[in-house]
Design an enzyme around this catalytic site. Structure first.
Site, PDB file in Angstrom:
ATOM      1  N   GLY A  86      40.192  47.499  52.545  1.00  0.00           N
ATOM      2  CA  GLY A  86      39.819  46.093  52.720  1.00  0.00           C
ATOM      3  C   GLY A  86      40.063  45.553  54.112  1.00  0.00           C
ATOM      4  O   GLY A  86      40.001  44.329  54.327  1.00  0.00           O
ATOM      5  N   GLU A  97      47.022  49.271  45.119  1.00  0.00           N
ATOM      6  CA  GLU A  97      47.325  47.872  44.763  1.00  0.00           C
ATOM      7  C   GLU A  97      48.189  47.804  43.509  1.00  0.00           C
ATOM      8  O   GLU A  97      49.004  46.890  43.366  1.00  0.00           O
ATOM      9  CB  GLU A  97      46.016  47.080  44.615  1.00  0.00           C
ATOM     10  CG  GLU A  97      45.399  46.821  45.984  1.00  0.00           C
ATOM     11  CD  GLU A  97      43.893  46.657  45.998  1.00  0.00           C
ATOM     12  OE1 GLU A  97      43.284  46.481  44.926  1.00  0.00           O
ATOM     13  OE2 GLU A  97      43.313  46.708  47.107  1.00  0.00           O
ATOM     14  N   LYS A 118      37.710  45.768  41.390  1.00  0.00           N
ATOM     15  CA  LYS A 118      39.009  45.070  41.391  1.00  0.00           C
ATOM     16  C   LYS A 118      38.897  43.792  40.529  1.00  0.00           C
ATOM     17  O   LYS A 118      38.200  43.805  39.531  1.00  0.00           O
ATOM     18  CB  LYS A 118      39.449  44.765  42.820  1.00  0.00           C
ATOM     19  CG  LYS A 118      39.367  46.004  43.716  1.00  0.00           C
ATOM     20  CD  LYS A 118      40.003  45.793  45.047  1.00  0.00           C
ATOM     21  CE  LYS A 118      39.780  47.018  45.918  1.00  0.00           C
ATOM     22  NZ  LYS A 118      40.527  46.991  47.142  1.00  0.00           N
ATOM     23  N   SER A 126      37.498  51.059  53.286  1.00  0.00           N
ATOM     24  CA  SER A 126      36.492  50.474  54.184  1.00  0.00           C
ATOM     25  C   SER A 126      35.256  51.359  54.372  1.00  0.00           C
ATOM     26  O   SER A 126      34.696  51.426  55.462  1.00  0.00           O
ATOM     27  CB  SER A 126      37.120  50.114  55.536  1.00  0.00           C
ATOM     28  OG  SER A 126      38.103  49.107  55.367  1.00  0.00           O
ATOM     29  N   GLU A 146      43.176  57.389  49.650  1.00  0.00           N
ATOM     30  CA  GLU A 146      42.894  56.053  50.162  1.00  0.00           C
ATOM     31  C   GLU A 146      44.068  55.579  51.025  1.00  0.00           C
ATOM     32  O   GLU A 146      45.066  55.063  50.496  1.00  0.00           O
ATOM     33  CB  GLU A 146      42.724  55.071  49.002  1.00  0.00           C
ATOM     34  CG  GLU A 146      41.587  55.395  48.076  1.00  0.00           C
ATOM     35  CD  GLU A 146      41.107  54.150  47.342  1.00  0.00           C
ATOM     36  OE1 GLU A 146      39.942  53.801  47.518  1.00  0.00           O
ATOM     37  OE2 GLU A 146      41.910  53.523  46.639  1.00  0.00           O
ATOM     38  N   ASN A 177      34.955  50.298  42.859  1.00  0.00           N
ATOM     39  CA  ASN A 177      36.086  49.625  42.219  1.00  0.00           C
ATOM     40  C   ASN A 177      35.937  48.129  42.479  1.00  0.00           C
ATOM     41  O   ASN A 177      36.156  47.681  43.599  1.00  0.00           O
ATOM     42  CB  ASN A 177      37.395  50.160  42.827  1.00  0.00           C
ATOM     43  CG  ASN A 177      38.618  49.367  42.399  1.00  0.00           C
ATOM     44  OD1 ASN A 177      38.567  48.592  41.443  1.00  0.00           O
ATOM     45  ND2 ASN A 177      39.716  49.556  43.112  1.00  0.00           N
ATOM     46  N   HIS A 201      46.075  53.303  41.777  1.00  0.00           N
ATOM     47  CA  HIS A 201      45.530  52.634  42.966  1.00  0.00           C
ATOM     48  C   HIS A 201      46.688  52.002  43.747  1.00  0.00           C
ATOM     49  O   HIS A 201      47.649  51.525  43.158  1.00  0.00           O
ATOM     50  CB  HIS A 201      44.515  51.563  42.544  1.00  0.00           C
ATOM     51  CG  HIS A 201      43.740  51.025  43.701  1.00  0.00           C
ATOM     52  ND1 HIS A 201      44.259  50.071  44.544  1.00  0.00           N
ATOM     53  CD2 HIS A 201      42.512  51.327  44.173  1.00  0.00           C
ATOM     54  CE1 HIS A 201      43.365  49.815  45.488  1.00  0.00           C
ATOM     55  NE2 HIS A 201      42.289  50.553  45.289  1.00  0.00           N
TER      56      HIS A 201
HETATM   57  C1  PEP Z   1      39.721  50.413  47.246  1.00  0.00           C
HETATM   58  O1  PEP Z   1      40.463  49.484  47.009  1.00  0.00           O
HETATM   59  O2  PEP Z   1      39.670  51.362  46.440  1.00  0.00           O
HETATM   60  C2  PEP Z   1      38.928  50.390  48.462  1.00  0.00           C
HETATM   61  C3  PEP Z   1      38.595  51.543  48.976  1.00  0.00           C
HETATM   62  O3  PEP Z   1      38.628  49.174  48.999  1.00  0.00           O
HETATM   63  P1  PEP Z   1      37.686  48.863  50.270  1.00  0.00           P
HETATM   64  O4  PEP Z   1      36.464  49.742  50.144  1.00  0.00           O
HETATM   65  O5  PEP Z   1      37.338  47.420  50.164  1.00  0.00           O
HETATM   66  O6  PEP Z   1      38.467  49.205  51.494  1.00  0.00           O
END
Ligand code: PEP
Length: 252
Positions: free
Chosen positions: A174, A99, A12, A214, A168, A10, A97
């Protein structure tokens, strides 16, 4: 049937036209390197989906989008419809998601309708669920993730062929923090049990359940080996082909 694993990136709100070089590098690694026993997907920002579909055509890398509207057209400034994504030749759309839930106030009911819009276009929906740090600390993880978000975000028409679940934890996205492998397995196993209860044994066991938060080359193998983990949804580490390929290595 056992779920087919997926490693999904992703991007973003990252990437401009020149970023296609990372996709080209990834395609080379995935196509020419040792074959991975998983599907591979990149979801760039909407501005790059058309270009990426063209570049990835005929390769082992699939292309998707990060969100869509519930409607097929209309007065919704700035939004894109699932049929527009389908029109570009992309195969997947991420919905719900964290976010988008946080930044745009998206509820599970809305996410359900978005997923329905994705399925109507014969695309695959990746439906995201996950608890905040406060919810985890309060001991509410399974209540939030399974009883609320999963139950309400997944539409009745979902099947293992058209829907993928992504767990998630919001606090792991992040931040460089990850749950323990046991914690990941506990939530994934609870998600699996809920899917089996709702859709029956054969169907419920067929859904792929991704872990996201992460994931990096150094922890991917361990996380991907956890019970009921069928791949990864990757943010930051999907932006560089070498990092993302290092995560795909978990399936080689
Ligand atoms: C995400 O936003 O879907 C995600 C998993 O981000 P990150 O891998 O940067 O933690």
């Amino acid at each position: 049937m056992a779920p087919r694993s997926l490693v999904a990136g992703n991007w973003k709100m990252n990437g401009v036209k020149s970023s296609v070089s990372e996709l080209e590098a990834l395609i080379q690694m995935v196509n020419d390197g040792d074959k991975a026993d998983c599907d591979v997907l990149i979801c760039p920002p909407a501005t790059l989906v058309d270009r990426f579909v063209g570049v990835a055509d005929g390769s082992l890398v699939n292309i998707g989008a990060q969100d869509c509207h519930t409607n097929t057209s209309g007065a919704h400034t700035g939004d894109i419809a699932a049929n527009m994504v389908a029109d570009l030749g992309a195969g997947y759309i991420i919905v719900g998601h964290s976010e988008r839930r946080a930044d745009h106030g998206e509820t599970s009911d809305l996410v359900n309708n978005k997923a329905e819009a994705v399925l109507t276009e014969n695309l695959t929906a990746i439906i995201c669920v996950g608890e905040t740090e406060a919810e985890r600390k309060a001991g509410d993880t399974l209540k939030v993730v399974v009883a609320d978000q999963l139950a309400n975000s997944v539409p009745e028409s979902a099947t293992p062929e058209n829907t993928i679940i992504a767990y998630e934890p919001v606090w792991a996205i992040g931040t460089g923090l990850t749950p323990t492998v046991d914690d990941v397995a506990e939530v994934h196993t609870a998600i699996r049990a809920a899917l089996v209860e709702r859709f029956g044994d054969g169907v419920g066991n067929g859904f792929a359940i991704l872990y996201g938060g992460s994931v990096k080359p150094t922890n991917a193998k361990e996380l991907m080996a956890a019970d009921n983990v069928n791949g990864a949804l990757v943010g930051g580490a999907s932006l560089k082909a070498t990092d993302f390929n290092g995560i795909i290595d978990a399936y080689r």
